[in-house]
Design a protein around this motif. Sequence first.
Motif, PDB file in Angstrom:
ATOM      1  N   ILE A 109     -45.224  12.950  56.433  1.00 28.54           N
ATOM      2  CA  ILE A 109     -45.553  12.626  55.119  1.00 28.54           C
ATOM      3  C   ILE A 109     -46.947  12.685  54.911  1.00 28.54           C
ATOM      4  CG2 ILE A 109     -45.404  10.727  53.380  1.00 28.54           C
ATOM      5  CD1 ILE A 109     -42.893   9.846  54.732  1.00 28.54           C
ATOM      6  N   ILE A 110     -47.435  13.358  53.963  1.00 26.42           N
ATOM      7  CA  ILE A 110     -48.584  13.387  53.639  1.00 26.42           C
ATOM      8  C   ILE A 110     -49.244  13.284  52.243  1.00 26.42           C
ATOM      9  CG2 ILE A 110     -49.349  15.215  55.508  1.00 26.42           C
ATOM     10  CD1 ILE A 110     -49.392  17.438  53.259  1.00 26.42           C
ATOM     11  N   TYR A 127     -41.480  19.275  50.650  1.00 24.66           N
ATOM     12  CA  TYR A 127     -40.449  18.680  50.255  1.00 24.66           C
ATOM     13  C   TYR A 127     -41.091  17.854  49.169  1.00 24.66           C
ATOM     14  CZ  TYR A 127     -37.178  20.590  53.675  1.00 24.66           C
ATOM     15  OH  TYR A 127     -36.365  21.400  54.380  1.00 24.66           O
ATOM     16  N   GLY A 128     -40.088  17.327  47.960  1.00 31.30           N
ATOM     17  CA  GLY A 128     -40.599  16.324  47.039  1.00 31.30           C
ATOM     18  C   GLY A 128     -40.045  15.141  47.574  1.00 31.30           C
ATOM     19  N   GLU A 129     -41.097  14.062  46.735  1.00 33.23           N
ATOM     20  CA  GLU A 129     -40.723  12.627  47.052  1.00 33.23           C
ATOM     21  C   GLU A 129     -39.378  12.341  46.940  1.00 33.23           C
ATOM     22  OE1 GLU A 129     -43.759  10.154  45.418  1.00 33.23           O
ATOM     23  OE2 GLU A 129     -44.998  11.840  44.800  1.00 33.23           O
ATOM     24  N   THR A 178     -53.363  20.910  53.380  1.00 33.23           N
ATOM     25  CA  THR A 178     -52.162  21.514  53.059  1.00 33.23           C
ATOM     26  C   THR A 178     -51.543  22.563  54.106  1.00 33.23           C
ATOM     27  OG1 THR A 178     -53.067  23.427  51.786  1.00 33.23           O
ATOM     28  CG2 THR A 178     -52.502  21.278  50.729  1.00 33.23           C
ATOM     29  N   VAL A 179     -50.263  22.732  54.043  1.00 38.03           N
ATOM     30  CA  VAL A 179     -49.577  23.631  55.022  1.00 38.03           C
ATOM     31  C   VAL A 179     -50.263  25.144  54.505  1.00 38.03           C
ATOM     32  CG1 VAL A 179     -47.590  24.411  56.093  1.00 38.03           C
ATOM     33  CG2 VAL A 179     -47.557  21.995  55.261  1.00 38.03           C
ATOM     34  N   PRO A 223     -39.478  18.897  57.819  1.00 40.99           N
ATOM     35  CA  PRO A 223     -39.918  18.820  56.301  1.00 40.99           C
ATOM     36  C   PRO A 223     -41.333  17.894  56.519  1.00 40.99           C
ATOM     37  CG  PRO A 223     -37.545  18.069  57.036  1.00 40.99           C
ATOM     38  CD  PRO A 223     -38.340  18.161  58.441  1.00 40.99           C
ATOM     39  N   VAL A 224     -42.209  18.624  55.655  1.00 39.80           N
ATOM     40  CA  VAL A 224     -43.446  17.971  55.153  1.00 39.80           C
ATOM     41  C   VAL A 224     -43.385  17.361  53.839  1.00 39.80           C
ATOM     42  CG1 VAL A 224     -45.977  18.341  54.970  1.00 39.80           C
ATOM     43  CG2 VAL A 224     -44.601  19.479  56.772  1.00 39.80           C
TER      44      VAL A 224
END
Length: 247
Positions: A129-130, A83-85, A137-138, A154-155
Motif C-alpha cells: 500500500i502506498i 489497485y483501487g482502495e 509510482t510503479v 498488488p500495489v
Amino acid sequence: MSKQSQWIVGVNAVASSIENDAENVREVLIEASAKNPRLTEIEENARRKGIDVRKVNTQALDGVGGSVRHQGVAARYQAARTYGENELEGLVEAAEGKALLLILDEVQDPHNLGACLRSAAAAGATAVIIPKDKSATVNATVRKTSAGAADRIPVVAVTNLSRCLKDLQKQGVWIYGLAGEATTSLYSIDLKGNVALVLGGEADGMRRLTRENCDGLVKIPMPGDIESLNVSVAAGVSLFEAVRQRS
C-alpha cells in the motif's frame, strides 16, 4: 484497477512482463546490434506469444529508456497495475485471516520502492500500500528494480493513508509501524494473523498521523553502530520475520 501505457526497460523487467503478463505488452524493441543471448530468448518468447518485435538502434532505446539503463531491450507496456482502495478489502478477506501487508509512507525513491516490491513478492505478501501523493509510482525504474515483482503483487494506491489504516483495523488487521526509537522489538510481537507493517519515507520516516494510527511501534534491534537501515532492507527484515513466524 487502473492502467496506463508506459515503457519498461531492462532484460529482467521485459522478460518478466512477457512471461507473466503478455496480454499487456504491446511491442518489444531490441537493439539491432546486440549479441546478448538473453535478448534472443526475449525476442523468441515475444514472437511466440504474438507480440510485435522491432529491431532498433541504440538511440531509439535511449529515447524510451531515459536515464534508466535499458540493456538493449524495451517494451511498451499497458499495465502499471495499481489497485483501487475499494479492492483492498477483498484482498484482505481472500487471505482468510493471514493477510500480510506492507505499507510504505511516502517512499519516494523508485529504486527503494522496487526493492520493497521484490521483498514483498518473495515473502508472499498480500499487497503493498502506498499513498497516491508524495510517493514513487510503479514506473519503469521500479519495474526494473523489482526484477518482475511489480507484475506479481498488488500495489494499492490510497488517497488518505490514515483513513486506510483505520479501515484495515476494522477488518481485524493489526498495524505495526517500524521506528528506531521504539522500545518493543519486532521479534517479540505476534505476526501470524492479519498484519500490516508500516515503514516511513527515506527522509523523515513515518508521518505523525501514520504513527498515531498504528496499533504499536516496533524496532529492528541493531547491535552495530548504525542508527537506521535503508527502507528496503528494513522491509525485507520485517517481512521475513513474519514469514519465519508463519512457517
